[in-house]
Design a protein around this motif. Structure first.
Motif, PDB file in Angstrom:
ATOM      1  N   GLN A  60      -4.598   1.089 -14.209  1.00 32.79           N
ATOM      2  CA  GLN A  60      -4.940  -0.275 -14.602  1.00 32.79           C
ATOM      3  C   GLN A  60      -5.909  -0.284 -15.780  1.00 32.79           C
ATOM      4  O   GLN A  60      -5.696  -0.983 -16.767  1.00 32.79           O
ATOM      5  CB  GLN A  60      -5.528  -1.025 -13.402  1.00 32.79           C
ATOM      6  CG  GLN A  60      -4.443  -1.330 -12.358  1.00 32.79           C
ATOM      7  CD  GLN A  60      -4.947  -2.158 -11.193  1.00 32.79           C
ATOM      8  OE1 GLN A  60      -6.130  -2.144 -10.898  1.00 32.79           O
ATOM      9  NE2 GLN A  60      -4.036  -2.850 -10.526  1.00 32.79           N
ATOM     10  N   SER A  63      -4.065   1.199 -19.065  1.00 30.02           N
ATOM     11  CA  SER A  63      -2.918   0.451 -19.597  1.00 30.02           C
ATOM     12  C   SER A  63      -3.369  -0.883 -20.200  1.00 30.02           C
ATOM     13  O   SER A  63      -2.721  -1.421 -21.084  1.00 30.02           O
ATOM     14  CB  SER A  63      -1.858   0.218 -18.514  1.00 30.02           C
ATOM     15  OG  SER A  63      -2.373  -0.617 -17.499  1.00 30.02           O
ATOM     16  N   ARG A  64      -4.497  -1.409 -19.719  1.00 32.66           N
ATOM     17  CA  ARG A  64      -5.000  -2.653 -20.295  1.00 32.66           C
ATOM     18  C   ARG A  64      -5.692  -2.419 -21.624  1.00 32.66           C
ATOM     19  O   ARG A  64      -5.723  -3.286 -22.473  1.00 32.66           O
ATOM     20  CB  ARG A  64      -6.004  -3.308 -19.321  1.00 32.66           C
ATOM     21  CG  ARG A  64      -5.285  -3.994 -18.175  1.00 32.66           C
ATOM     22  CD  ARG A  64      -6.214  -4.403 -17.059  1.00 32.66           C
ATOM     23  NE  ARG A  64      -5.419  -4.734 -15.876  1.00 32.66           N
ATOM     24  CZ  ARG A  64      -5.904  -4.889 -14.654  1.00 32.66           C
ATOM     25  NH1 ARG A  64      -7.204  -4.736 -14.437  1.00 32.66           N
ATOM     26  NH2 ARG A  64      -5.103  -5.175 -13.650  1.00 32.66           N
ATOM     27  N   VAL A  87       1.899   3.599  -9.655  1.00 29.76           N
ATOM     28  CA  VAL A  87       2.132   2.783 -10.857  1.00 29.76           C
ATOM     29  C   VAL A  87       2.677   1.414 -10.450  1.00 29.76           C
ATOM     30  O   VAL A  87       2.263   0.382 -10.991  1.00 29.76           O
ATOM     31  CB  VAL A  87       3.081   3.505 -11.841  1.00 29.76           C
ATOM     32  CG1 VAL A  87       3.536   2.570 -12.966  1.00 29.76           C
ATOM     33  CG2 VAL A  87       2.384   4.733 -12.434  1.00 29.76           C
ATOM     34  N   CYS A  91       0.847  -2.101 -11.195  1.00 30.73           N
ATOM     35  CA  CYS A  91       1.525  -3.174 -11.948  1.00 30.73           C
ATOM     36  C   CYS A  91       1.813  -4.390 -11.077  1.00 30.73           C
ATOM     37  O   CYS A  91       2.300  -5.408 -11.584  1.00 30.73           O
ATOM     38  CB  CYS A  91       2.848  -2.660 -12.522  1.00 30.73           C
ATOM     39  SG  CYS A  91       2.647  -1.368 -13.753  1.00 30.73           S
ATOM     40  N   ILE A 143       7.466   1.380 -17.757  1.00 28.90           N
ATOM     41  CA  ILE A 143       7.333   0.013 -17.247  1.00 28.90           C
ATOM     42  C   ILE A 143       6.212  -0.665 -18.020  1.00 28.90           C
ATOM     43  O   ILE A 143       5.084  -0.171 -18.055  1.00 28.90           O
ATOM     44  CB  ILE A 143       7.086  -0.024 -15.719  1.00 28.90           C
ATOM     45  CG1 ILE A 143       6.891  -1.470 -15.265  1.00 28.90           C
ATOM     46  CG2 ILE A 143       5.934   0.855 -15.276  1.00 28.90           C
ATOM     47  CD1 ILE A 143       7.017  -1.663 -13.756  1.00 28.90           C
ATOM     48  N   GLY A 144       6.532  -1.763 -18.671  1.00 32.25           N
ATOM     49  CA  GLY A 144       5.552  -2.394 -19.552  1.00 32.25           C
ATOM     50  C   GLY A 144       5.156  -1.384 -20.613  1.00 32.25           C
ATOM     51  O   GLY A 144       6.028  -0.808 -21.276  1.00 32.25           O
TER      52      GLY A 144
END
Lengths: 255, 255
Positions: A60, A63-64, A87, A91, A143-144
């Motif tokens: 988290q 990825s942000r 993950v 997400c 993913i994303g």
């Protein structure tokens, strides 16, 4: 040359074996170099154990913060392979056997060999794209902005090749480097700092290495425009030559 | 054997050169193994660039979370060496030329060679203990639970030796490992998971490696008591032998 926002990345290495020192990581250096070459700036690396809370929190946070987060490790069939589930949790999506991944493993294994453990490798978070794995078949996924890859270096490397076309890449960071010809850091540090101050767009680093007897020092300059790099390299060499002359070393770096 | 809280550590690697891939880190694996051998569990590694905000944030987060935080890199004389200042800021203490560090460099350099840049290496946060550096003299330091070392591997290694007597160490994590004799992860994953479940005090990992042609798999068991390890190793070997027999491989691991 057009200006654009830098494309950034973090790498999350997942695995007790790296933290215990049993396995020496080979992925950090490879991924760092790979990303640099395609104009993606790696800004942070973390290594965490095979523990859900640690993995979810790191996924988290990273990825942000960055354009992309790459992960390595923890996507095999054994009980300690929990990356895909972590993950999905990070997400906030569900995770289940993915029909595309199931089809890939069905093509590889006889039905009686496609057991529960191997089916674990088809668990893919909802909404992810698969990343092809021609070596051992079980896919990675994206993913994303999160790219989930195997920990085995050879498999990770082909996954990285395979995901690259899906990534936004940046203007490549170029570098030049100058060996100081025996001048120690303590002698050139202050004038080099002045060169760095005069060229704020260029990242200048000084890297000593030691062979057990003597130090070698290398100054590395990094920027996205070669003309800028050329100018700063000239300034660095002139600075070093001035210092060599002052020391009467007789050494002169070629301009 | 007395029970005690595990002694934990994090490692913070500071340096643009690792993130760009130009320099391949050699310290993570070394420190991981060193700490494992003295009973300190490394729980996390981070690599951050030579940027104040990143370093200060990481130092604060990691020093609060673990028994010890080790850092490597960024304590030389050049403009990009900002670790000591960042650690002082993270700890909320002042930083200045430390008389003990000044004395060390005065003994090494002639007065005219002890310039401003070299004096930078005597900047030590208030309240820190110095860590001896017999190679290039400029010391590392320990403040609170934070151990600040050089990035050059040979210097880092002697600093680690020199700081060890000041550290609380734990009961060493022992390990045993078994090569599966050609059995792939997908075959032993479920029964191995059951062994792991039956021995919650033992950390069991499965580590595939690939030589470009075939996979080798190694199961590693880790615990602090050898009798516990012996029991679980036996359970793992019996499980693998049962699977070999079911496959008719003719292979049998020695018990």
């Amino acid at each position: 040359m057009t200006q654009q926002d830098p494309v950034t990345a973090a790498l999350l290495v997942i695995g007790d074996e790296i933290l215990s020192g049993r396995t020496k990581d080979k992925n950090i250096g490879y991924i760092a170099e790979f990303l640099t070459n395609v104009g993606i700036d790696m800004k942070e690396v973390r290594v965490v154990p095979d523990e859900e809370d640690d993995i979810v929190a790191a996924v988290q946070a990273l990825s942000r913060r960055y354009t992309y987060l790459f992960t390595t490790g923890g996507i095999g069939p054994t009980h300690d392979d929990i990356t895909a589930d972590c993950v999905a949790k990070a997400c906030g999506v569900t995770i289940d056997h993915d029909p595309r991944a199931v089809a890939i493993l069905q093509a590889r294994y006889k039905p009686e060999d496609l057991n529960e453990a191997r089916m674990r490798m088809t668990r893919i978070p909802a909404g992810a794209d698969l990343i092809d794995n021609p070596i051992s078949k079980a896919p990675g996924f994206m993913i994303g902005n999160i790219i989930v890859m195997a920990g085995v270096p050879q498999i990770m490397q082909v996954m990285l090749d395979n995901v690259l076309p899906k990534l936004k890449t940046g203007v490549k960071m170029l570098s030049r480097s100058v060996e100081t010809g025996g001048l120690p850091e303590g002698v050139y540090a202050t004038p080099l700092g002045e060169v760095a101050k005069a060229h704020p767009g260029v990242i200048i680093g000084s890297y000593p290495s030691f062979d057990g007897k003597t130090f070698q020092n290398r100054i590395v300059m990094r920027a996205r425009e070669d003309t800028v790099l050329e100018t700063v390299e000239k300034a660095v060499i002139e600075t070093l030559n001035r210092l060599h002359e002052a020391q009467g070393s007789g050494y002169r770096l070629p301009l």
